[in-house]
Design a protein around this motif. Structure first.
Motif, PDB file in Angstrom:
ATOM      1  N   PRO A 124       1.114  -1.495  -0.090  1.00 30.57           N
ATOM      2  CA  PRO A 124      -0.217  -0.365   0.216  1.00 30.57           C
ATOM      3  C   PRO A 124       0.798   1.210  -0.289  1.00 30.57           C
ATOM      4  O   PRO A 124       1.805   1.359   0.537  1.00 30.57           O
ATOM      5  CB  PRO A 124      -0.737   0.038   1.390  1.00 30.57           C
ATOM      6  CG  PRO A 124       0.264  -1.057   2.178  1.00 30.57           C
ATOM      7  CD  PRO A 124       0.682  -1.738   1.323  1.00 30.57           C
ATOM      8  N   ALA A 125       0.282   1.969  -0.563  1.00 30.17           N
ATOM      9  CA  ALA A 125       0.649   3.633  -0.448  1.00 30.17           C
ATOM     10  C   ALA A 125       1.132   3.893   1.014  1.00 30.17           C
ATOM     11  O   ALA A 125       0.995   3.483   2.119  1.00 30.17           O
ATOM     12  CB  ALA A 125      -0.081   4.522  -1.213  1.00 30.17           C
ATOM     13  N   PHE A 176       4.442   6.423   3.477  1.00 29.55           N
ATOM     14  CA  PHE A 176       4.875   8.430   3.350  1.00 29.55           C
ATOM     15  C   PHE A 176       5.925   8.430   4.284  1.00 29.55           C
ATOM     16  O   PHE A 176       5.921   7.604   5.625  1.00 29.55           O
ATOM     17  CB  PHE A 176       3.836   9.340   3.355  1.00 29.55           C
ATOM     18  CG  PHE A 176       2.367   9.245   2.431  1.00 29.55           C
ATOM     19  CD1 PHE A 176       2.677   9.948   1.656  1.00 29.55           C
ATOM     20  CD2 PHE A 176       1.812   8.888   3.204  1.00 29.55           C
ATOM     21  CE1 PHE A 176       1.865  10.397   1.176  1.00 29.55           C
ATOM     22  CE2 PHE A 176       0.416   8.895   2.124  1.00 29.55           C
ATOM     23  CZ  PHE A 176       0.537   9.394   1.141  1.00 29.55           C
ATOM     24  N   THR A 177       7.215   9.289   4.290  1.00 34.60           N
ATOM     25  CA  THR A 177       7.976   9.281   4.865  1.00 34.60           C
ATOM     26  C   THR A 177       7.548   9.963   6.366  1.00 34.60           C
ATOM     27  O   THR A 177       6.551  11.145   5.931  1.00 34.60           O
ATOM     28  CB  THR A 177       8.791  10.172   4.187  1.00 34.60           C
ATOM     29  OG1 THR A 177       9.033  10.985   3.168  1.00 34.60           O
ATOM     30  CG2 THR A 177       9.580   9.052   3.252  1.00 34.60           C
ATOM     31  N   ASP A 178       8.631  10.622   7.249  1.00 36.77           N
ATOM     32  CA  ASP A 178       7.993  11.747   8.127  1.00 36.77           C
ATOM     33  C   ASP A 178       7.543  13.214   7.316  1.00 36.77           C
ATOM     34  O   ASP A 178       7.296  13.436   8.074  1.00 36.77           O
ATOM     35  CB  ASP A 178       9.379  11.606   9.092  1.00 36.77           C
ATOM     36  CG  ASP A 178       9.826  10.251   9.746  1.00 36.77           C
ATOM     37  OD1 ASP A 178       8.404   9.618   9.655  1.00 36.77           O
ATOM     38  OD2 ASP A 178      10.154   9.911  11.010  1.00 36.77           O
ATOM     39  N   HIS A 179       8.280  13.106   6.343  1.00 40.44           N
ATOM     40  CA  HIS A 179       8.141  14.866   5.840  1.00 40.44           C
ATOM     41  C   HIS A 179       7.058  14.599   5.171  1.00 40.44           C
ATOM     42  O   HIS A 179       6.822  15.530   4.438  1.00 40.44           O
ATOM     43  CB  HIS A 179       9.479  15.462   5.700  1.00 40.44           C
ATOM     44  CG  HIS A 179      10.555  15.283   6.380  1.00 40.44           C
ATOM     45  ND1 HIS A 179      10.865  16.054   7.225  1.00 40.44           N
ATOM     46  CD2 HIS A 179      11.594  14.214   7.157  1.00 40.44           C
ATOM     47  CE1 HIS A 179      11.967  15.986   7.799  1.00 40.44           C
ATOM     48  NE2 HIS A 179      12.186  14.942   7.383  1.00 40.44           N
ATOM     49  N   GLY A 180       6.187  13.658   4.426  1.00 45.18           N
ATOM     50  CA  GLY A 180       5.664  13.732   3.919  1.00 45.18           C
ATOM     51  C   GLY A 180       5.977  13.256   2.196  1.00 45.18           C
ATOM     52  O   GLY A 180       4.725  13.436   1.619  1.00 45.18           O
ATOM     53  N   GLU A 181       6.773  12.334   2.596  1.00 48.01           N
ATOM     54  CA  GLU A 181       6.679  12.630   0.996  1.00 48.01           C
ATOM     55  C   GLU A 181       6.823  10.668   0.188  1.00 48.01           C
ATOM     56  O   GLU A 181       6.715   9.957   1.688  1.00 48.01           O
ATOM     57  CB  GLU A 181       8.289  12.790   0.487  1.00 48.01           C
ATOM     58  CG  GLU A 181       9.032  14.304   0.535  1.00 48.01           C
ATOM     59  CD  GLU A 181      10.781  14.686   0.693  1.00 48.01           C
ATOM     60  OE1 GLU A 181      10.645  15.069  -0.309  1.00 48.01           O
ATOM     61  OE2 GLU A 181      10.944  13.156   1.141  1.00 48.01           O
ATOM     62  N   PRO A 182       5.967  10.371  -0.680  1.00 42.28           N
ATOM     63  CA  PRO A 182       5.875   8.893  -1.001  1.00 42.28           C
ATOM     64  C   PRO A 182       7.193   8.002  -0.544  1.00 42.28           C
ATOM     65  O   PRO A 182       7.897   8.556  -0.641  1.00 42.28           O
ATOM     66  CB  PRO A 182       5.470   9.221  -2.362  1.00 42.28           C
ATOM     67  CG  PRO A 182       6.345  10.385  -2.832  1.00 42.28           C
ATOM     68  CD  PRO A 182       6.053  11.424  -2.305  1.00 42.28           C
ATOM     69  N   ALA A 183       6.205   6.630  -0.329  1.00 43.81           N
ATOM     70  CA  ALA A 183       7.899   5.857   0.083  1.00 43.81           C
ATOM     71  C   ALA A 183       7.008   4.513  -0.053  1.00 43.81           C
ATOM     72  O   ALA A 183       5.850   4.570  -0.491  1.00 43.81           O
ATOM     73  CB  ALA A 183       8.141   6.321   1.463  1.00 43.81           C
ATOM     74  N   PHE A 209       8.039   0.619   2.038  1.00 46.25           N
ATOM     75  CA  PHE A 209       8.953  -0.161   2.700  1.00 46.25           C
ATOM     76  C   PHE A 209       9.424  -1.488   1.981  1.00 46.25           C
ATOM     77  O   PHE A 209       7.738  -2.018   1.679  1.00 46.25           O
ATOM     78  CB  PHE A 209       8.919   0.159   3.891  1.00 46.25           C
ATOM     79  CG  PHE A 209       9.091   1.636   4.508  1.00 46.25           C
ATOM     80  CD1 PHE A 209      10.627   1.996   4.377  1.00 46.25           C
ATOM     81  CD2 PHE A 209       7.837   1.962   4.533  1.00 46.25           C
ATOM     82  CE1 PHE A 209      10.545   3.073   5.142  1.00 46.25           C
ATOM     83  CE2 PHE A 209       7.724   3.627   4.500  1.00 46.25           C
ATOM     84  CZ  PHE A 209       8.986   4.392   4.916  1.00 46.25           C
ATOM     85  N   PHE A 210       9.886  -2.615   2.374  1.00 44.67           N
ATOM     86  CA  PHE A 210      10.432  -3.457   1.934  1.00 44.67           C
ATOM     87  C   PHE A 210      10.654  -4.680   3.145  1.00 44.67           C
ATOM     88  O   PHE A 210      11.750  -3.566   3.601  1.00 44.67           O
ATOM     89  CB  PHE A 210      10.974  -4.325   0.444  1.00 44.67           C
ATOM     90  CG  PHE A 210      10.693  -3.797  -1.127  1.00 44.67           C
ATOM     91  CD1 PHE A 210       9.465  -4.528  -0.973  1.00 44.67           C
ATOM     92  CD2 PHE A 210      11.239  -2.613  -1.544  1.00 44.67           C
ATOM     93  CE1 PHE A 210       8.630  -4.058  -2.529  1.00 44.67           C
ATOM     94  CE2 PHE A 210      10.332  -1.891  -2.414  1.00 44.67           C
ATOM     95  CZ  PHE A 210       8.938  -2.742  -2.893  1.00 44.67           C
ATOM     96  N   SER A 211      10.975  -5.939   3.293  1.00 41.73           N
ATOM     97  CA  SER A 211      11.590  -6.307   4.202  1.00 41.73           C
ATOM     98  C   SER A 211      12.888  -7.111   3.868  1.00 41.73           C
ATOM     99  O   SER A 211      12.959  -7.100   2.855  1.00 41.73           O
ATOM    100  CB  SER A 211      10.235  -7.280   5.042  1.00 41.73           C
ATOM    101  OG  SER A 211      10.259  -8.512   4.141  1.00 41.73           O
TER     102      SER A 211
END
Length: 819
Positions: free
Chosen positions: A51-52, A54-61, A63-65
């Protein structure tokens, strides 16, 4: 592939344009990407769509394990990045040339990855290993360098994690199996490949294993191989290790040879820089400021050696850094080696001061590392700063003693109350060293006599590949040089047959000059299956079994002949020389028919080969006699060799007329290898007064001979026995006392005391045959095999293997010597 539509940018390389990009492709023609996706679909990796986020600054991100990252890396385990810094040809040409040059068996996929970088994806591990072990290759005259693909591959620098061939010299043969080799070499990095000759046990001098390792990390020089409570240190050699520049981060050169670092700025750039800096702060370009370290230099030795002239004696030109010094210095007990019994190493090395001027054969580091001193009076050596024991000066071994005092070895050893002794732990290990009246001698470690010569310096500086002693047989002094040189080219597959020319991108119509069937010309066909080759090998088949292209390549067959031939035997001499001449005559006839349109009858070629062999075989006297069948074959072909006649001699031990005699001998398994020495002192009746068997560890036979003589004389002095005569079966050792010169610099620490003792006792050392030295030989073998250090005072205390020889010597019965 040339007829396919060009792929979209970044989809797979540059193809010849078949149509304008604006023209749509026909419906029945597939693109390159469609062909690849249909024939070689990518494996599916099911992790679910994230799913979509976001980073702490609100930028899209996203994450994978770690597990998911590992799954994505698995399909690229056999991926290679090709760096083409000087440009490249088209991808079809790259794939074609690479497949032909390296004999790849399966398909692989090539795609553009980055500017001047290609990505190769292999499915076959053997093909992958062929490319990654090659490391570099010229394709169409352009250099391609191969590196393993990594997720964080730096396109601006060369990766330091590369395949490196490591050698394990004199490794025990019982470890020449895959699991053992992988277990040993796995301590250095990931094992990629084991050399074919090592896996087949056809070359057991040095085990060769290819390991993927990071060359910027420290590299261990030895590996401990243990078994229960026992074990040994295995040395490690690194072959063809490339240099790494810390400035531009490129492989192949050091920082001193870096063009980027040494590049002079443009005149405009210099003027711009001067304008930006105030005039008062500008430093002249030719002025180099450096700190002077005024350290007193030890007095210079007046020796006959030449290599000290290669270093100037400037007081302000000391080594800048000691990067190879370990962070934790070893204990002095390890450096001295407590297992070496009471004898302390008397070989010392001096740190030569000053850079080299006008010498292109060696650099300062090589001179320092290859220079040693033989301790004499000790007044010319600095106790802490000169390398006079172990592998580095004492100030590096004991602690970080940058401000250690400057005191000579003589002053330290003669003055036990010297305050500098407080800096030295294990003082009793050093106080056992005794000085002599001889002068401290500077030696060069890469020559037996200790004198510097340019050839030895060149040998240690030039890059060397894997040594192949069998290949040296083709350079026999009686062999035709043209034939030897051509066969060397054949072994390395560098002769310009049609197939080899095509492999380099020059496509020509090919036809064998000897065959009417129009067969294409390659190395195997030309030298095995062509009409003239088949006739010549059939004529020579009584001596050498002809090659068979169905079983092996011609080059492999030649290599097998090199390894199996014995040049001491006339049959092996004729077999090898005949193979060289036949190969050379086939090539000569091929060129004559192709370019001159001339034809030589087979009988004429055979007569020329026979004449060359007859002329060569009549000159030497062979030491190994051929068998009856081999001799009859040679005579049937008209070759009559001269074989050394066997002479029978009766040799016995001759007891001394009066007093005592000392017989000594040394042994080394492998030479160099595990070594030991032995000797016995007997009276005129052959009675054993004293005998010894000492194990010396790793060394050569000459060192064992000298040490055995030294130990025999020291024991005789300890037990109060007066020696009237000394016998040894080493002619080199006996000759050294006649010439008043040590046979080798690494024997001097035992040869000098032995020489002084012989002069004081006015005793001579005589050479005897080995048969007359059987007891000492048996004691040396006993010490080497059983790793013992024993002395024997009676006949009954001798080892069982030595009693028989001692009994025969006492009875006066002779031994039979064949020579």
């Amino acid at each position: 592939l040339g007829s396919l539509q060009p792929p979209p940018p970044g989809a797979g390389g540059s193809f010849p344009m078949a149509a304008s990009p604006s023209v749509p492709a026909p419906a029945n023609r597939l693109s390159y990407a469609q062909i690849i996706s249909t024939s070689k679909p990518q494996p599916a990796i099911k992790i679910g769509v994230k799913p979509a986020a976001f980073t702490d600054h609100g930028e899209p991100a996203t994450f994978f394990s770690k597990e998911e990252m590992s799954l994505s890396l698995k399909p690229l385990e056999m991926a290679i990045i090709a760096r083409c810094s000087y440009g490249r040809c088209s991808i079809p040409e790259v794939m074609s040339c690479l497949s032909q040059r390296l004999d790849l068996k399966h398909d692989f996929i090539v795609s553009t990855l980055h500017q001047r970088h290609l990505l190769f994806r292999f499915e076959d591990k053997e093909d992958f290993m062929k490319v990654i072990l090659r490391r570099s290759l010229y394709i169409k005259g352009l250099l391609f360098r191969f590196f393993r693909w990594e997720p964080l591959f730096d396109f601006e620098a060369d990766p330091t994690n590369i395949p490196v061939w490591i050698g394990l010299p004199l490794l025990l043969v019982n470890f020449y199996y895959e699991d053992y080799l992988r277990s040993i070499a796995g301590n250095l990095g990931h094992v990629l490949h084991i050399h074919d000759a090592t896996a087949a046990l056809t070359q057991t001098y040095e085990a060769l294993v290819c390991v993927e390792m990071d060359i910027k990390n420290p590299r261990p020089e030895r590996i401990w191989i243990g078994c229960d409570n026992d074990g040994f240190w295995q040395p490690v050699n690194y072959h063809r290790l490339p240099s790494l520049c810390s400035f531009c981060r490129k492989l192949g050169h050091s920082i001193n040879d870096c063009h980027k670092k040494n590049k002079k700025p443009h005149a405009d750039e210099e003027e711009h820089m001067r304008n930006q800096i105030p005039a008062a702060e500008i430093v002249p370009a030719n002025k180099i400021w450096k700190r002077k370290n005024k350290i007193p230099v030890p007095p210079t030795l007046d020796t006959s050696n030449k290599f000290h002239k290669l270093a100037s004696e400037e007081e302000d030109a000391l080594p800048m850094a000691h990067e190879d010094v370990p962070q934790e210095p070893p204990q002095i007990t390890e450096v001295l080696g407590v297992h070496e019994e009471p004898y302390i190493v008397h070989v010392v090395a001096s740190t030569l001061h000053g850079p080299l001027h006008g010498n292109k054969c060696a650099d300062e580091g090589t001179i320092v590392d290859s220079s040693r001193w033989i301790l004499g009076r000790g007044d010319s050596l600095d106790f802490f700063h000169d390398l006079w024991m172990g592998s580095s000066p004492l100030r590096f071994m004991l602690a970080d003693l940058d401000d250690s005092p400057h005191v000579s070895v003589k002053e330290m050893l003669q003055n036990r109350s010297q305050p500098a002794w407080l800096l030295v732990p294990h003082m009793q290990k050093l106080t056992s060293i005794h000085l002599s009246e001889d002068q401290d001698t500077c030696i060069w470690t890469h020559s037996a006599d200790g004198l510097f010569n340019t050839r030895s310096a060149y040998d240690i500086l030039r890059p060397r590949g894997i040594q192949r002693p069998a290949l040296a047989k083709i350079w026999h002094r009686l062999f035709l040089r043209k034939a030897s040189m051509f066969c060397w080219k054949v072994i390395h597959r560098v002769i310009p047959v049609d197939s080899r020319i095509s492999d380099h991108g020059v496509y020509l119509p090919s036809r064998c000059s000897f065959c009417r069937t129009g067969h294409c010309e390659d190395i195997d066909h030309l030298f095995i299956n062509s009409d003239i080759a088949a006739a010549l090998w059939h004529w020579f088949s009584p001596i050498l079994h002809p090659p068979n292209s169905n079983n092996e390549h011609f080059t492999s067959w030649c290599w097998r002949v090199f390894q199996g031939s014995n040049l001491r035997s006339p049959f092996g001499f004729v077999a090898l020389y005949g193979m060289l001449l036949i190969t050379w005559e086939i090539w000569k006839e091929r060129c004559k028919q192709r370019y001159d349109r001339k034809f030589t009858p087979i009988k004429t070629i055979i007569d020329q080969i026979s004449l060359q062999i007859s002329h060569a075989i009549h000159q030497p006297v062979f030491k190994t006699a051929p068998s009856d069948n081999q001799l009859s074959v040679l005579l049937s072909l008209g070759y009559k060799p001269f074989v050394k006649s066997i002479k029978i001699k009766l040799v016995r031990w001759i007891p001394p007329v009066n007093g005592l005699c000392l017989n000594v001998d040394g042994a080394s398994k492998g030479n160099p290898g595990l070594s030991g020495g032995g000797g016995c002192i007997r009276d005129s009746n052959g009675n054993i007064c004293l005998a010894f068997a000492f194990h010396y560890g790793f060394g050569n036979s000459l060192q064992a001979e000298v040490r055995a003589l030294h130990d025999g004389l020291m024991l005789a002095n300890e037990f109060g026995l007066s020696i009237n005569q000394i016998y040894s079966d080493s002619a080199l050792l006996v000759q050294s006392f006649t010439n008043n010169s040590s046979p080798s610099w690494d024997c001097a620490r035992w040869w000098r005391p032995a020489y002084d003792t012989l002069r004081s006792l006015q005793t001579s050392c005589c050479h005897v045959f080995r048969e007359a030295n059987k007891v000492a030989d048996a004691l040396a073998s006993y010490a080497t095999s059983n790793h013992v250090n024993k002395t024997f005072t009676t006949f009954s205390s001798l080892p069982l293997a030595c009693r028989g020889s001692a009994t025969l010597d006492k009875t006066g019965l002779p031994y039979v010597q064949l020579g």
